[in-house]
Design a protein around this motif. Structure first.
Motif, short mmCIF file in Angstrom:
data_model
loop_
_atom_site.label_atom_id
_atom_site.label_comp_id
_atom_site.label_asym_id
_atom_site.label_seq_id
_atom_site.Cartn_x
_atom_site.Cartn_y
_atom_site.Cartn_z
N LEU A 133 0.82 -1.23 0.00
CA LEU A 133 0.00 0.00 0.00
C LEU A 133 0.85 1.27 0.00
CD1 LEU A 133 -2.97 0.86 -0.08
CD2 LEU A 133 -2.98 0.83 2.42
N GLN B 240 3.00 -8.52 0.77
CA GLN B 240 1.59 -8.86 0.87
C GLN B 240 1.16 -9.88 -0.20
OE1 GLN B 240 2.80 -5.63 1.35
NE2 GLN B 240 2.65 -6.13 3.52
N ARG C 181 5.73 3.12 14.13
CA ARG C 181 6.09 1.91 14.90
C ARG C 181 7.56 1.56 14.71
NH1 ARG C 181 1.27 -2.46 15.38
NH2 ARG C 181 -0.28 -1.00 16.19
N ARG D 214 1.77 13.76 9.74
CA ARG D 214 1.26 12.78 8.78
C ARG D 214 2.27 12.65 7.63
NH1 ARG D 214 -2.05 8.38 8.90
NH2 ARG D 214 -3.39 8.27 7.08
N GLY E 5 3.67 6.11 8.29
CA GLY E 5 3.47 4.74 7.83
C GLY E 5 2.37 4.56 6.79
N VAL E 6 2.63 3.69 5.85
CA VAL E 6 1.70 3.11 4.88
C VAL E 6 0.59 4.07 4.39
CG1 VAL E 6 0.45 0.98 4.31
CG2 VAL E 6 2.20 0.93 6.10
N SER E 7 -0.54 4.11 5.11
CA SER E 7 -1.69 4.90 4.65
C SER E 7 -1.37 6.38 4.56
CB SER E 7 -2.87 4.73 5.61
OG SER E 7 -3.16 3.37 5.81
N ILE F 116 -11.99 8.67 -6.25
CA ILE F 116 -11.70 7.37 -5.62
C ILE F 116 -12.33 7.27 -4.23
CG2 ILE F 116 -9.58 7.06 -6.98
CD1 ILE F 116 -7.98 7.65 -4.41
N GLU F 117 -13.29 8.15 -3.97
CA GLU F 117 -14.05 8.13 -2.71
C GLU F 117 -13.13 8.10 -1.48
OE1 GLU F 117 -17.74 5.86 -2.74
OE2 GLU F 117 -17.85 5.95 -4.92
N PHE G 149 -1.36 9.07 14.86
CA PHE G 149 -0.44 7.99 15.23
C PHE G 149 0.91 8.52 15.71
CE2 PHE G 149 -3.41 6.55 11.98
CZ PHE G 149 -4.01 5.49 12.63
N GLY H 226 -5.69 -2.04 -1.36
CA GLY H 226 -6.14 -1.62 -0.03
C GLY H 226 -6.62 -2.81 0.79
N GLU I 82 -3.78 -5.33 1.56
CA GLU I 82 -2.90 -4.85 2.64
C GLU I 82 -3.50 -5.22 4.01
OE1 GLU I 82 0.08 -2.99 2.24
OE2 GLU I 82 0.36 -2.93 4.40
N SER J 255 -11.51 3.53 -2.45
CA SER J 255 -11.05 3.63 -1.05
C SER J 255 -12.01 2.97 -0.07
CB SER J 255 -10.89 5.09 -0.64
OG SER J 255 -10.08 5.77 -1.55
N ASP K 90 -12.00 0.24 3.83
CA ASP K 90 -12.86 0.27 5.02
C ASP K 90 -13.64 -1.03 5.16
OD1 ASP K 90 -12.01 2.85 5.52
OD2 ASP K 90 -13.87 3.83 4.89
N GLU L 185 -5.99 -3.15 15.61
CA GLU L 185 -4.56 -3.40 15.59
C GLU L 185 -4.01 -3.35 14.16
OE1 GLU L 185 -2.11 -3.45 17.42
OE2 GLU L 185 -0.64 -4.49 16.19
N ALA M 77 -5.35 -1.76 11.58
CA ALA M 77 -5.45 -0.38 11.10
C ALA M 77 -4.31 0.47 11.67
CB ALA M 77 -6.81 0.22 11.46
N SER M 78 -4.05 0.27 12.96
CA SER M 78 -3.01 1.05 13.61
C SER M 78 -1.63 0.74 13.01
CB SER M 78 -3.04 0.78 15.11
OG SER M 78 -1.97 1.44 15.74
N ALA M 79 -1.41 -0.54 12.70
CA ALA M 79 -0.11 -0.95 12.13
C ALA M 79 0.15 -0.28 10.79
CB ALA M 79 -0.06 -2.47 11.98
N ILE M 80 -0.91 0.04 10.06
CA ILE M 80 -0.71 0.71 8.76
C ILE M 80 -1.14 2.18 8.83
CG2 ILE M 80 -0.87 -1.45 7.46
CD1 ILE M 80 -3.67 -0.54 6.51
N GLU M 81 -1.28 2.69 10.05
CA GLU M 81 -1.61 4.11 10.27
C GLU M 81 -2.84 4.55 9.46
OE1 GLU M 81 1.77 6.79 10.76
OE2 GLU M 81 3.08 5.11 11.28
N LEU M 82 -3.84 3.68 9.51
CA LEU M 82 -5.11 3.93 8.82
C LEU M 82 -6.16 4.38 9.81
CD1 LEU M 82 -6.91 3.45 6.17
CD2 LEU M 82 -7.51 1.26 7.24
N ARG M 83 -6.83 5.49 9.51
CA ARG M 83 -7.96 5.91 10.33
C ARG M 83 -9.10 4.92 10.12
NH1 ARG M 83 -6.32 10.15 7.75
NH2 ARG M 83 -5.23 11.80 8.87
N ASN N 15 -12.61 3.21 9.98
CA ASN N 15 -14.03 3.54 9.93
C ASN N 15 -14.83 2.26 9.90
OD1 ASN N 15 -16.62 4.48 9.40
ND2 ASN N 15 -16.27 4.51 7.19
#
Lengths: 200, 200
Positions: free
Chosen positions: A20, A51, A126, A145, A157-159, A185-186, A198, B24, B27, B159, B163, B180, B182-188, B190
């Motif tokens: 990603l 992945q 991390r 960010r 990180g990543v996202s 891409i919403e 984070f 997405g 990942e 995107s 989610d 966990e 989401a946090s590992a890939i710094e994703l908010r 939802n």
């Protein structure tokens, strides 16, 4: 999505890159009219993300032809940050690039190659302690960010790389173009580099 | 990220799939311990996204071995939704799958194959009129980040698939595992399917 600038992104892939880190920015950057991307591997052969997917590429590191150098992170950075040949190749590719950009632990590679000396930067939260062990005079930001400092863009990180790519579009083509790409891409657009849930 | 279930995702690729529709979710899903993925193309040969990258794959449609069938969207769906051979293959792969999941205009393919009859579903919001022209008895939702109806999961555009994948992890493994990942890939994260800023 029309605008005036022209950019070619050289995306530096290696074994065990993070999927990603590449795919999010590539999705955004490819939607901008007149912008182009090329995928590079050390020898021009396909290269695998951690992945479970392998990418065919457009050429080898030596064939780099873009003006923006893009470095993802991933597990592979752990050995590459100590790989002198890789770091020499990275420096060579960065010379002549008008912008150097990294996602996640990609900034550890830039730091290890000496390409972030005198710059502010950030990295995966991390892996922050590890990544920030490279380089000498780097202003590492624990809460960001992404960080844009002159011709260097480094994301968390990543996202976070996807947000940074959208911010790069906004900086180069205007906020309206970034909004249009995000909407197509919403994607919930975040153009605030300081909004970092984070932070270390 | 540990939990109890075991899942194998069969990701159905085709020429002109949308990169982030696949990357997405992949990942997210690849971060769950005990879960596995396979990438499939019609004939087992590499297949290209519209964003300038070709994926090597693990096998052909006929070699499908997973229990969750995953269908991305993208420009390629425009012709595939009228391609009888493809729709027969899709139906064949869906038979025996315990879950069928789509991102973006992937739901148009499911609808065209008759695989969403009697279900609620959603699709890409910019291609909504086109996608919802397929099928007969489908409860198409204009406002939904994703729709989960029994053994069908369909998401909105690009995107939104990320989610939905996180929500699938939460449903199968619990919210803590989703958090966990989401946090590992710094994703908010939802986890609210009704939160849709791009509703038609």
């Amino acid at each position: 999505m029309s605008h005036r600038s022209s950019r070619r992104f050289s995306i530096v892939l290696f074994e065990e890159f993070e999927l990603l880190d590449v795919a999010g920015p590539l999705e955004i950057l490819s939607k901008v009219e007149g912008w182009d991307t090329e995928l590079l591997s050390p020898d021009g052969r396909p290269v695998g993300a951690s992945q479970g997917v392998r990418f065919e590429v457009d050429g080898s590191y030596a064939q780099k032809s873009g003006d923006v150098l893009f470095i993802p992170g991933g597990l592979g950075t752990r050995t590459l940050a100590r790989d002198e040949e890789f770091l020499r190749n990275l420096t060579s590719m960065a010379n002549g690039a008008s912008v150097v950009m990294s996602v996640c632990t990609g900034s550890a590679l830039l730091a290890a190659a000496g390409l972030l000396e005198g710059y502010a930067a950030t990295s995966n939260k991390r892996a922050f302690a590890w990544a920030t062990g490279f380089g000498c005079d780097i202003d590492w930001r624990k809460s960001a960010r992404w960080v844009h400092d002159r011709d260097r863009w480094t994301s968390s990180g990543v996202s976070a790389g996807t947000d940074m790519a959208a911010a790069f579009v906004a900086a180069e083509c205007g906020v309206d173009v970034a909004r249009e790409v995000a909407s197509a891409i919403e994607l919930r657009l975040n153009l605030d580099a300081d909004e970092d849930p984070f932070a270390v």
